[in-house]
Design a protein around this motif. Structure first.
Motif, short mmCIF file in Angstrom:
data_model
loop_
_atom_site.label_atom_id
_atom_site.label_comp_id
_atom_site.label_asym_id
_atom_site.label_seq_id
_atom_site.Cartn_x
_atom_site.Cartn_y
_atom_site.Cartn_z
N HIS A 1 0.83 -1.21 0.00
CA HIS A 1 0.00 0.00 0.00
C HIS A 1 0.87 1.25 0.00
O HIS A 1 0.59 2.23 -0.71
CB HIS A 1 -0.92 -0.02 1.22
N GLU B 1 2.40 1.76 -3.46
CA GLU B 1 1.38 2.31 -4.36
C GLU B 1 1.22 3.81 -4.14
O GLU B 1 1.17 4.59 -5.10
CB GLU B 1 0.05 1.60 -4.13
N GLY B 2 1.13 4.22 -2.89
CA GLY B 2 0.98 5.64 -2.59
C GLY B 2 2.17 6.46 -3.05
O GLY B 2 2.01 7.59 -3.54
N TRP B 3 3.36 5.90 -2.92
CA TRP B 3 4.59 6.57 -3.36
C TRP B 3 4.55 6.83 -4.87
O TRP B 3 4.84 7.95 -5.33
CB TRP B 3 5.77 5.69 -2.98
N ILE C 1 1.86 6.83 -6.84
CA ILE C 1 0.73 7.73 -7.15
C ILE C 1 1.11 9.18 -6.87
O ILE C 1 0.83 10.09 -7.68
CB ILE C 1 -0.51 7.31 -6.34
N ASP C 2 1.76 9.43 -5.74
CA ASP C 2 2.17 10.80 -5.40
C ASP C 2 3.20 11.34 -6.39
O ASP C 2 3.17 12.51 -6.75
CB ASP C 2 2.74 10.84 -3.98
N TRP D 1 -4.51 6.18 -9.41
CA TRP D 1 -5.21 5.63 -8.26
C TRP D 1 -5.03 4.12 -8.17
O TRP D 1 -4.58 3.47 -9.11
CB TRP D 1 -6.71 5.96 -8.34
N ARG D 2 -5.42 3.59 -7.01
CA ARG D 2 -5.57 2.14 -6.84
C ARG D 2 -6.96 1.76 -7.32
O ARG D 2 -7.88 2.58 -7.29
CB ARG D 2 -5.43 1.76 -5.36
N GLY E 1 5.10 7.06 5.79
CA GLY E 1 3.78 6.45 5.68
C GLY E 1 3.82 4.97 6.03
O GLY E 1 2.90 4.46 6.68
#
Length: 223
Positions: free
Chosen positions: A107, A110-112, A114-115, A125-126, A214
């Motif tokens: 997770h 994925e956020g890394w 996306i940012d 996005w996921r 995070g």
């Protein structure tokens, strides 16, 4: 070493292509060294020559045209393509000290990604039930712009993610990417955004502290 990355993590960026089998061998060696406390953790950004890689869930029917070498990757997931114009991020972290939660780790990756894509104006996005990073293609349909695949051994991670900067998208037609046939694949170049590998690496590096923070928060680890 970069000023944005903690001193206990090596940040390595390759300007040339690294053959996939060579990268696998180097990850295996580094994984063992990290687990033994003999090497720093590693975040490694690179590109491969064209190759199809098979994850542990790869189905033979999803290999449509083996026009390139096919390599058993040892990671989770199904078939993926790697090649020039696609930036790979291999993330070798010790979850013994960062939280033994693979779901949180994925997770956070994925956020890394996306940012970092957002820094180039890409809304990504996921998607529930679909592995990878998704965005809106030029025709308005949903398409994959990044792939995620990890392996954890001795609680030290291997593999990571791939982001399509400007690969030859026709090369994906040789497989069913990640086993998902209903959606296409896109790239920053296809979206009209030119991003050089070093630009991507710098943006990814700038977002790395947020990724690590995070991950620590999600796993309840004090940093």
């Amino acid at each position: 070493m970069s000023g944005n990355i903690p001193s206990d993590i090596e940040w390595r960026c390759e300007s040339g292509q690294v053959p996939y089998r060579e990268a696998l061998d180097r990850m295996e060696v580094r994984n063992r060294a990290i687990a033994a406390g003999e090497a720093r953790e590693l975040i490694w950004s690179l590109e491969h020559p064209p190759v199809y890689t098979a994850g542990t869930s790869a189905a033979a029917a999803e290999m449509l045209d083996p026009r390139f070498e096919v390599v058993e990757a040892g990671r989770g997931g199904r078939y993926t393509y790697h090649g020039p114009g696609q930036r790979i991020g291999y993330v070798l972290l010790d979850l013994n000290r960062r939280g033994k939660d693979v779901r949180c780790f994925v997770h956070a990756i994925e956020g890394w990604v996306i940012d970092t894509l957002a820094d180039f104006g890409v809304d990504a996005w996921r998607a529930e039930g679909r592995i990878g990073i998704w965005t809106r293609d030029i025709d308005g349909s949903e398409a994959k712009i990044g792939a995620i695949g990890v392996r954890v051994r001795r609680w030290v991670t291997m593999h990571g993610f791939a982001v399509n900067l400007a690969p030859d998208l026709s090369h994906f037609a040789g497989i069913v990417p990640c086993g998902i046939a209903e959606y296409g694949v896109t790239s920053l170049e296809r979206l009209g955004i030119a991003v050089a590998p070093d630009e991507w690496d710098k943006a990814l590096e700038a977002r790395a502290p947020g990724f690590l923070d995070g991950l620590a928060r999600a796993c309840g680890v004090k940093r």
